[in-house]
Design an enzyme around this catalytic site. Sequence first.
Site, PDB file in Angstrom:
ATOM      1  N   CYS A 126       0.857  -1.163   0.000  1.00  0.00           N
ATOM      2  CA  CYS A 126       0.000   0.000   0.000  1.00  0.00           C
ATOM      3  C   CYS A 126       0.902   1.224   0.000  1.00  0.00           C
ATOM      4  O   CYS A 126       2.102   1.121   0.192  1.00  0.00           O
ATOM      5  CB  CYS A 126      -0.876  -0.001   1.244  1.00  0.00           C
ATOM      6  SG  CYS A 126      -1.647  -1.585   1.558  1.00  0.00           S
TER       7      CYS A 126
ATOM      8  N   ARG B 167       1.100   1.493  -6.144  1.00  0.00           N
ATOM      9  CA  ARG B 167       1.397   0.532  -5.083  1.00  0.00           C
ATOM     10  C   ARG B 167       0.143  -0.173  -4.559  1.00  0.00           C
ATOM     11  O   ARG B 167       0.234  -1.137  -3.810  1.00  0.00           O
ATOM     12  CB  ARG B 167       2.078   1.243  -3.902  1.00  0.00           C
ATOM     13  CG  ARG B 167       3.450   1.748  -4.234  1.00  0.00           C
ATOM     14  CD  ARG B 167       4.005   2.501  -3.053  1.00  0.00           C
ATOM     15  NE  ARG B 167       4.316   1.579  -1.963  1.00  0.00           N
ATOM     16  CZ  ARG B 167       5.541   1.278  -1.589  1.00  0.00           C
ATOM     17  NH1 ARG B 167       6.560   1.807  -2.201  1.00  0.00           N
ATOM     18  NH2 ARG B 167       5.749   0.449  -0.597  1.00  0.00           N
TER      19      ARG B 167
ATOM     20  N   TRP C  80      -3.950  -1.811  -0.839  1.00  0.00           N
ATOM     21  CA  TRP C  80      -3.999  -3.082  -1.560  1.00  0.00           C
ATOM     22  C   TRP C  80      -4.397  -4.106  -0.499  1.00  0.00           C
ATOM     23  O   TRP C  80      -3.644  -4.400   0.407  1.00  0.00           O
ATOM     24  CB  TRP C  80      -2.630  -3.422  -2.155  1.00  0.00           C
ATOM     25  CG  TRP C  80      -2.625  -4.673  -2.968  1.00  0.00           C
ATOM     26  CD1 TRP C  80      -2.943  -4.803  -4.288  1.00  0.00           C
ATOM     27  CD2 TRP C  80      -2.246  -5.982  -2.519  1.00  0.00           C
ATOM     28  NE1 TRP C  80      -2.798  -6.116  -4.682  1.00  0.00           N
ATOM     29  CE2 TRP C  80      -2.381  -6.858  -3.624  1.00  0.00           C
ATOM     30  CE3 TRP C  80      -1.821  -6.505  -1.294  1.00  0.00           C
ATOM     31  CZ2 TRP C  80      -2.105  -8.215  -3.539  1.00  0.00           C
ATOM     32  CZ3 TRP C  80      -1.546  -7.866  -1.212  1.00  0.00           C
ATOM     33  CH2 TRP C  80      -1.690  -8.696  -2.333  1.00  0.00           C
TER      34      TRP C  80
ATOM     35  N   ASN D  76       1.150   0.028   6.514  1.00  0.00           N
ATOM     36  CA  ASN D  76       1.565  -0.913   5.456  1.00  0.00           C
ATOM     37  C   ASN D  76       2.134  -2.142   6.130  1.00  0.00           C
ATOM     38  O   ASN D  76       2.864  -2.014   7.123  1.00  0.00           O
ATOM     39  CB  ASN D  76       2.689  -0.310   4.607  1.00  0.00           C
ATOM     40  CG  ASN D  76       2.177   0.644   3.568  1.00  0.00           C
ATOM     41  OD1 ASN D  76       0.980   0.873   3.471  1.00  0.00           O
ATOM     42  ND2 ASN D  76       3.092   1.198   2.788  1.00  0.00           N
TER      43      ASN D  76
ATOM     44  N   GLU E 117       7.976 -15.323 -19.315  1.00  0.00           N
ATOM     45  CA  GLU E 117       7.745 -13.895 -19.114  1.00  0.00           C
ATOM     46  C   GLU E 117       6.586 -13.406 -19.987  1.00  0.00           C
ATOM     47  O   GLU E 117       5.754 -12.601 -19.537  1.00  0.00           O
ATOM     48  CB  GLU E 117       9.042 -13.121 -19.405  1.00  0.00           C
ATOM     49  CG  GLU E 117       8.952 -11.618 -19.366  1.00  0.00           C
ATOM     50  CD  GLU E 117       8.446 -11.039 -18.042  1.00  0.00           C
ATOM     51  OE1 GLU E 117       8.350 -11.771 -17.053  1.00  0.00           O
ATOM     52  OE2 GLU E 117       8.114  -9.841 -18.032  1.00  0.00           O
TER      53      GLU E 117
ATOM     54  N   LYS F 147       2.307  -2.655  -7.512  1.00  0.00           N
ATOM     55  CA  LYS F 147       3.643  -2.593  -8.096  1.00  0.00           C
ATOM     56  C   LYS F 147       4.707  -3.144  -7.166  1.00  0.00           C
ATOM     57  O   LYS F 147       5.583  -3.881  -7.567  1.00  0.00           O
ATOM     58  CB  LYS F 147       3.951  -1.137  -8.449  1.00  0.00           C
ATOM     59  CG  LYS F 147       5.305  -0.911  -9.098  1.00  0.00           C
ATOM     60  CD  LYS F 147       5.357  -1.547 -10.461  1.00  0.00           C
ATOM     61  CE  LYS F 147       6.694  -1.364 -11.147  1.00  0.00           C
ATOM     62  NZ  LYS F 147       6.805  -2.279 -12.305  1.00  0.00           N
TER      63      LYS F 147
HETATM   64  O1  M6R Z   1      10.228  -5.271  -7.599  1.00  0.00           O
HETATM   65  P1  M6R Z   1      10.476  -6.706  -7.956  1.00  0.00           P
HETATM   66  O2  M6R Z   1      11.218  -6.855  -9.249  1.00  0.00           O
HETATM   67  O3  M6R Z   1      11.135  -7.466  -6.852  1.00  0.00           O
HETATM   68  O4  M6R Z   1       9.032  -7.323  -8.168  1.00  0.00           O
HETATM   69  C1  M6R Z   1       8.871  -8.682  -8.398  1.00  0.00           C
HETATM   70  C2  M6R Z   1       7.508  -8.998  -8.939  1.00  0.00           C
HETATM   71  O5  M6R Z   1       6.509  -8.613  -8.028  1.00  0.00           O
HETATM   72  C3  M6R Z   1       7.238  -8.291 -10.267  1.00  0.00           C
HETATM   73  O6  M6R Z   1       8.223  -8.564 -11.201  1.00  0.00           O
HETATM   74  C4  M6R Z   1       5.866  -8.739 -10.836  1.00  0.00           C
HETATM   75  O7  M6R Z   1       5.921 -10.076 -11.187  1.00  0.00           O
HETATM   76  C5  M6R Z   1       5.470  -7.858 -12.016  1.00  0.00           C
HETATM   77  N1  M6R Z   1       4.129  -7.373 -11.830  1.00  0.00           N
HETATM   78  C6  M6R Z   1       5.492  -8.556 -13.322  1.00  0.00           C
HETATM   79  O8  M6R Z   1       5.182  -7.718 -14.385  1.00  0.00           O
END
Ligand code: M6R
Length: 618
Positions: free
Chosen positions: A2, A27, A79, A103, A492, A613
């Site tokens: 959040c 977020r 969130w 959070n 991916e 995010k």
């Molecule tokens: O900030 P991070 O790279 O550690 O985040 C990891 C995942 O949460 C992030 O890559 C997530 O899978 C994305 N939404 C994918 O697009």
Amino acid sequence: MCGIVGVVSSTPCKTRLIDGLERLEYRGYDSAGVAILQPGVSGEIAKSVGAPRVLREQMVTLESETLENGTVGIGHTRWATHGGVTDKNAHPHQVGRITLVHNGVIENYVELKALLAEKHSESAGSIPHVFSSQTDSEVLSAFLNYLVSEEGFDMDTALQSLPSHIHGTYGLVVIDSEKPEEIWVARSGSPMIIGLGDESNYVASDALALNPYTENFIYLDEGEFAMLAPKSFQVFDAEGNAISKRVEKLPYVSENDGHNGYSSFMAKEIAEQPAVIGRLIRAHLSPSGLKDGSELVALRQKMLGAENIHIIACGTSFNAGLVAKYYFEKYLNIPTSVEIASEFRYRDVAIPPKTVFICVSQSGETADTLAALRKANEAGYQATISLCNVATSSMVRESQGSLMLQAGVEVGVASTKAFTTQLTAFLLLAFALSECEATKKLLLESLFRLPADCESVLNISDEIKDRAAPLFQESQSCLFLGRGEQAPIALEGALKLKELSYIHAEAYAAGELKHGPLALIDDVIPVVINAPGGALTEKLAANVEEVNARGGRFLVFSAPGVDVHSDNQVDIKMPELSLVTAAITYAIPLQMLSYHVTVLRGQNVDKPRNLAKSVTVE
Ligand code: M6R
């Protein structure tokens, strides 16, 4: 996950609070709320389901003097973890003297609730709090209220004592109604940052929220807490001692404020890839090799003599790690393993001697990856290294070495430019560690042409929109296949498509097809294949035949001169590209595919449902 913003000022704070929440919307965006006070006069809370924009509109209709002109405020964009998406579950939560935004996750909230009930039953005349939400955060609010109202704690002793009562994580901003001219902030497992202004001080879960108001920041470390007033502040360590902290400068970057003429952050971030990849490469390499000031020089020292590499990450960053395994074993001959952070952190780990630990993360705050790094720091690896996009993040601070992605702020929930800069960073690392002149020459040449290669891939966006995206307009499900480095790129591609378009998407190394997924094939499910050429083309063509024989239909992204023919296929020709960097360049059409399919289906490309995010809860 959040987002939190707090302002303590001598002038009205509403606009700064809501603007800050909007900047943090990526977020979490299922509900938002603020508490605003005019110290000594009044206080009011406003909450609404939906993004901060909805709250802003609702506050206008409330026509409240306090909300308009109050000078002290805290806000939250949520969130959901505990309890559904409702006004009642939105923050701030108010119990007695305490109003807070939170959070993180309070794991023992049921026990805390029981403890509070017991305390109330023991104390004659005390009225038990009736909980109005399903959240752990309201319990935290009630517990803090109990400490200050019934145990007589000052706020500093109450916050200092929290870790001994709480299992879980928190980034917390609190107002005590008896001291409405100050706000308190505490960090335990969830990042919090203080912003220092003139006649105003700020707090937020992410500097991005505050960057237009101040360039001066203090990063709270684990266990620390602080008091903020309009013209003063004090930070305390975990033992409650007043401490002084370094003030760090973070210049304001206006590019973070919008999508600069693009229709979405995702569109902007896809388009930025040639530029940010070029910037990253030029930061480390000159045409003759490694630059003297490059971070890679120090990393090479840390990795000298490494006999194994263990890579840890989540989501897209995990997929980048899977590609890195191909790079490190091919170019460096160093055995490399890749593991999901949430598994690594809770299992017994056998560490071969001379193993380097690398964690990969866009945000540098992902709870599972951060916990894995902390475990690795204790576990006796040769070195712990982070590949990260946020220089001020916990992972960069806590790892023994780091390589920055330099991708600029990534706002879209779906990771795009962070992924391709992660792969570029891994190739740079391979270059820096390689002792083989032929390998170094190959990598150097391919890296220097990479920005132009990426640029040429962006040119096929319209073709993807017109010829490929319609294949998915009504799809329920689809399959991505790849071989070699394209196997993780298939993963991916599937992750991107499912998180944005909500189409069920699976990915397999193409050789796995006959071990199960072939049963899914019919003439409806689209099968997406990258065919960049190279040694595995014939093997891939054989897998295509297997699907073709069962009436499957394909979307193929293929290199000029590469033909993996089938009876029912849309073939999109890629430009002439280096094979060395094909994992990077062939990831881009899959990003564009997800983007166009999502737009076609009328969904939000920047904020997919249920996601956020920065995943700062485990
Ligand atoms: O900030 P991070 O790279 O550690 O985040 C990891 C995942 O949460 C992030 O890559 C997530 O899978 C994305 N939404 C994918 O697009």
